[in-house]
Design a protein around this motif. Structure first.
Motif, mmCIF file in Angstrom:
data_model
loop_
_atom_site.group_PDB
_atom_site.id
_atom_site.type_symbol
_atom_site.label_atom_id
_atom_site.label_comp_id
_atom_site.label_asym_id
_atom_site.label_seq_id
_atom_site.Cartn_x
_atom_site.Cartn_y
_atom_site.Cartn_z
ATOM 1 N N SER A 151 74.797 -18.896 -7.154
ATOM 2 C CA SER A 151 75.145 -18.631 -8.552
ATOM 3 C C SER A 151 76.601 -18.197 -8.693
ATOM 4 C CB SER A 151 74.218 -17.542 -9.117
ATOM 5 O OG SER A 151 72.861 -17.972 -9.115
ATOM 6 N N ILE A 152 77.044 -17.339 -7.772
ATOM 7 C CA ILE A 152 78.435 -16.866 -7.811
ATOM 8 C C ILE A 152 79.400 -18.024 -7.610
ATOM 9 C CG2 ILE A 152 80.142 -15.448 -6.606
ATOM 10 C CD1 ILE A 152 77.824 -13.486 -6.001
ATOM 11 N N VAL A 153 79.114 -18.850 -6.611
ATOM 12 C CA VAL A 153 79.980 -19.992 -6.331
ATOM 13 C C VAL A 153 79.973 -20.979 -7.492
ATOM 14 C CG1 VAL A 153 80.257 -22.018 -4.857
ATOM 15 C CG2 VAL A 153 79.779 -19.784 -3.833
ATOM 16 N N ALA A 154 78.777 -21.255 -8.032
ATOM 17 C CA ALA A 154 78.677 -22.214 -9.129
ATOM 18 C C ALA A 154 79.452 -21.723 -10.361
ATOM 19 C CB ALA A 154 77.207 -22.447 -9.474
ATOM 20 N N PHE A 155 79.331 -20.432 -10.657
ATOM 21 C CA PHE A 155 80.063 -19.911 -11.821
ATOM 22 C C PHE A 155 81.572 -20.021 -11.603
ATOM 23 C CE2 PHE A 155 82.287 -16.621 -14.119
ATOM 24 C CZ PHE A 155 81.764 -16.724 -15.401
ATOM 25 N N ALA A 156 82.036 -19.651 -10.426
ATOM 26 C CA ALA A 156 83.471 -19.704 -10.137
ATOM 27 C C ALA A 156 84.005 -21.125 -10.276
ATOM 28 C CB ALA A 156 83.751 -19.161 -8.748
ATOM 29 N N LYS A 157 83.251 -22.103 -9.729
ATOM 30 C CA LYS A 157 83.701 -23.485 -9.813
ATOM 31 C C LYS A 157 83.697 -24.001 -11.248
ATOM 32 C CE LYS A 157 82.559 -25.147 -5.183
ATOM 33 N NZ LYS A 157 81.826 -26.181 -4.408
ATOM 34 N N ALA A 158 82.755 -23.495 -12.051
ATOM 35 C CA ALA A 158 82.681 -23.949 -13.441
ATOM 36 C C ALA A 158 83.899 -23.511 -14.258
ATOM 37 C CB ALA A 158 81.405 -23.426 -14.085
ATOM 38 N N ASN A 168 84.687 -15.595 9.854
ATOM 39 C CA ASN A 168 83.250 -15.471 9.680
ATOM 40 C C ASN A 168 82.890 -15.378 8.202
ATOM 41 O OD1 ASN A 168 80.552 -15.188 10.517
ATOM 42 N ND2 ASN A 168 80.697 -12.936 10.524
ATOM 43 N N LEU A 169 83.544 -16.195 7.383
ATOM 44 C CA LEU A 169 83.334 -16.153 5.945
ATOM 45 C C LEU A 169 82.039 -16.852 5.547
ATOM 46 C CD1 LEU A 169 86.958 -16.953 4.673
ATOM 47 C CD2 LEU A 169 85.792 -14.717 4.664
ATOM 48 N N GLN A 170 81.438 -16.373 4.453
ATOM 49 C CA GLN A 170 80.276 -17.001 3.854
ATOM 50 C C GLN A 170 80.567 -17.209 2.370
ATOM 51 O OE1 GLN A 170 76.746 -14.656 4.511
ATOM 52 N NE2 GLN A 170 76.858 -14.829 6.760
ATOM 53 N N PRO A 171 79.979 -18.267 1.747
ATOM 54 C CA PRO A 171 80.179 -18.474 0.313
ATOM 55 C C PRO A 171 79.796 -17.232 -0.484
ATOM 56 C CG PRO A 171 79.154 -20.392 1.290
ATOM 57 C CD PRO A 171 79.155 -19.332 2.361
ATOM 58 N N GLY A 172 80.628 -16.893 -1.448
ATOM 59 C CA GLY A 172 80.390 -15.698 -2.262
ATOM 60 C C GLY A 172 81.193 -14.502 -1.807
ATOM 61 N N ASP A 173 81.802 -14.549 -0.616
ATOM 62 C CA ASP A 173 82.643 -13.436 -0.161
ATOM 63 C C ASP A 173 83.882 -13.311 -1.060
ATOM 64 O OD1 ASP A 173 80.906 -12.876 1.882
ATOM 65 O OD2 ASP A 173 82.114 -13.850 3.457
ATOM 66 N N ILE A 174 84.362 -12.087 -1.159
ATOM 67 C CA ILE A 174 85.572 -11.832 -1.962
ATOM 68 C C ILE A 174 86.784 -11.859 -1.036
ATOM 69 C CG2 ILE A 174 86.782 -10.199 -3.455
ATOM 70 C CD1 ILE A 174 84.057 -9.050 -4.240
ATOM 71 N N LEU A 175 87.699 -12.739 -1.311
ATOM 72 C CA LEU A 175 88.949 -12.808 -0.557
ATOM 73 C C LEU A 175 89.992 -11.949 -1.273
ATOM 74 C CD1 LEU A 175 89.086 -16.680 0.014
ATOM 75 C CD2 LEU A 175 88.104 -14.941 1.538
ATOM 76 N N TYR A 176 90.867 -11.332 -0.484
ATOM 77 C CA TYR A 176 91.939 -10.550 -1.110
ATOM 78 C C TYR A 176 93.263 -10.778 -0.386
ATOM 79 C CZ TYR A 176 91.089 -7.070 2.633
ATOM 80 O OH TYR A 176 90.928 -6.445 3.840
ATOM 81 N N VAL A 180 87.226 -15.975 -5.003
ATOM 82 C CA VAL A 180 85.868 -16.145 -4.477
ATOM 83 C C VAL A 180 85.885 -17.265 -3.442
ATOM 84 C CG1 VAL A 180 83.487 -16.762 -5.013
ATOM 85 C CG2 VAL A 180 84.804 -15.340 -6.618
ATOM 86 N N TYR A 181 85.355 -16.968 -2.262
ATOM 87 C CA TYR A 181 85.218 -18.015 -1.246
ATOM 88 C C TYR A 181 84.010 -18.863 -1.608
ATOM 89 C CZ TYR A 181 84.632 -20.346 3.230
ATOM 90 O OH TYR A 181 84.508 -21.302 4.217
ATOM 91 N N VAL A 182 84.205 -20.194 -1.712
ATOM 92 C CA VAL A 182 83.124 -21.082 -2.162
ATOM 93 C C VAL A 182 82.589 -21.955 -1.041
ATOM 94 C CG1 VAL A 182 83.951 -21.099 -4.543
ATOM 95 C CG2 VAL A 182 84.796 -22.829 -2.914
ATOM 96 N N GLY A 183 83.030 -21.726 0.183
ATOM 97 C CA GLY A 183 82.551 -22.517 1.313
ATOM 98 C C GLY A 183 83.452 -23.704 1.600
ATOM 99 N N GLY A 184 83.258 -24.303 2.766
ATOM 100 C CA GLY A 184 84.034 -25.479 3.152
ATOM 101 C C GLY A 184 85.522 -25.187 3.316
ATOM 102 N N GLY A 185 85.872 -23.909 3.602
ATOM 103 C CA GLY A 185 87.279 -23.564 3.795
ATOM 104 C C GLY A 185 88.074 -23.528 2.495
ATOM 105 N N GLU A 186 87.394 -23.346 1.351
ATOM 106 C CA GLU A 186 88.071 -23.341 0.062
ATOM 107 C C GLU A 186 87.712 -22.097 -0.749
ATOM 108 O OE1 GLU A 186 87.054 -27.037 -1.798
ATOM 109 O OE2 GLU A 186 88.585 -28.149 -0.680
ATOM 110 N N PHE A 187 88.552 -21.796 -1.724
ATOM 111 C CA PHE A 187 88.298 -20.666 -2.618
ATOM 112 C C PHE A 187 88.588 -21.089 -4.053
ATOM 113 C CE2 PHE A 187 92.820 -20.345 -1.671
ATOM 114 C CZ PHE A 187 93.392 -20.081 -2.918
ATOM 115 N N VAL A 188 88.040 -20.322 -4.997
ATOM 116 C CA VAL A 188 88.336 -20.504 -6.412
ATOM 117 C C VAL A 188 88.948 -19.199 -6.924
ATOM 118 C CG1 VAL A 188 87.395 -20.797 -8.733
ATOM 119 C CG2 VAL A 188 86.561 -22.230 -6.854
ATOM 120 N N SER A 247 92.351 -24.977 -0.840
ATOM 121 C CA SER A 247 92.054 -24.703 0.564
ATOM 122 C C SER A 247 92.644 -23.353 0.955
ATOM 123 C CB SER A 247 92.652 -25.804 1.432
ATOM 124 O OG SER A 247 92.641 -25.429 2.798
ATOM 125 N N LEU A 248 92.040 -22.710 1.933
ATOM 126 C CA LEU A 248 92.585 -21.438 2.412
ATOM 127 C C LEU A 248 94.003 -21.614 2.930
ATOM 128 C CD1 LEU A 248 89.523 -19.927 4.353
ATOM 129 C CD2 LEU A 248 90.347 -19.322 2.074
#
Length: 282
Positions: free
Chosen positions: A170-177, A228-236, A248-256, A269-270
């Protein structure tokens, strides 16, 4: 007969008539000389008689001087008039040049205004289309989030490079939207964000109330390695507790993240902008 008759007299003898005549002659001669000299005077002053005619010469000279002065004055007036005319012509030329420049500036300003209006209209039309698309996607996500909370799995949107389930989905989907939304410092949505408000809104979809600012979000949870990132982690970005940016880390080496006013909300991409650290809240 008196006894003193023969005593000589001591009185001065009277002058003789001849001496008196002589003296009279001398005096007469002197007077005659003076008279002659006086009579001869006018004859010697004849040159002075010629200078009496000088007023006539002076009068003619004065007329010539007056005429010359008048001519000089006229020349001066002509020059002054010409100078005034030249100054007026120069002023008129400057005024015309300034008016032309102002007209050109106004024309350019109007042209730019028309172009800006056209660009705004196109941007608004594009934004309406994107908003409609995001609204449709959010409706779908809302329907799927219920099943995620009950323990069922939900697959990540097709744009994700890995499968995500549960609250992270849900977090990833909202961020991408929100990709494509504008960036504005202090904004909290729904179509304009800053970096921390976007992260806060994404976590709010799963009932987690994050702090509002990046500094606090960078310490809200457990610090994790970027390997060791997982989707939904907060990057700073920046130090934990004093971070200046989050995403927001959304997986696949990318963030939104809501990056800046130039790019708005983007998915990158990161490697585009390597974060400093990450925290895990879920």
């Amino acid at each position: 007969m008196s006894h003193t008759a023969h005593i000589p007299s001591h009185r001065k003898p009277r002058q003789r008539a001849s001496k008196s005549a002589l003296r009279a002659g001398v005096a007469g001669g002197v007077l005659s000389t003076i008279a002659v000299a006086g009579a001869a005077g006018p004859a010697q002053a004849e040159p002075v008689t010629q200078t009496i005619e000088m007023p006539t010469i002076t009068s003619g000279f004065s007329t010539a001087v007056a005429a010359s002065a008048q001519a000089t004055q006229q020349v001066a007036l002509d020059l002054e008039t010409q100078a005034d005319e030249d100054a007026a012509a120069e002023k008129a030329a400057k005024t015309a040049k300034k008016a032309h420049a102002e007209a050109v500036r106004k024309a350019e300003a109007e042209k730019k205004a028309e172009a800006a209006a056209k660009a705004r209209a196109e941007a608004e039309a594009k934004e309406r289309a994107e908003r409609a698309s995001r609204t449709s996607e959010r409706t779908t996500l809302s329907a799927s989030s219920g099943s995620s909370d009950s323990g069922s799995s939900a697959s990540a949107p097709s744009s994700s490079s890995s499968n995500v389930s549960g609250s992270a989905a849900s977090i990833v989907a909202f961020a991408k939207a929100q990709v494509g939304d504008a960036y504005s410092l202090g904004s909290t949505g729904p179509n304009s964000w800053d970096c921390s408000s976007l992260v806060q809104a994404a976590y709010r979809t799963v009932g987690i109330d994050l702090p509002r600012v990046s500094q606090s979000q960078s310490t809200f949870g457990t610090q994790v390695s970027l390997d060791n990132l997982q989707p939904g982690d907060i990057l700073y970005w920046g130090s934990a507790g004093s971070a200046y940016h989050v995403a927001v880390y959304v997986g696949g080496g990318e963030f939104v993240g809501a990056q800046n006013s130039s790019t708005g909300t983007v998915q990158r991409s990161l490697d585009y902008d390597r974060p400093t650290g990450a925290v895990r809240v879920l």
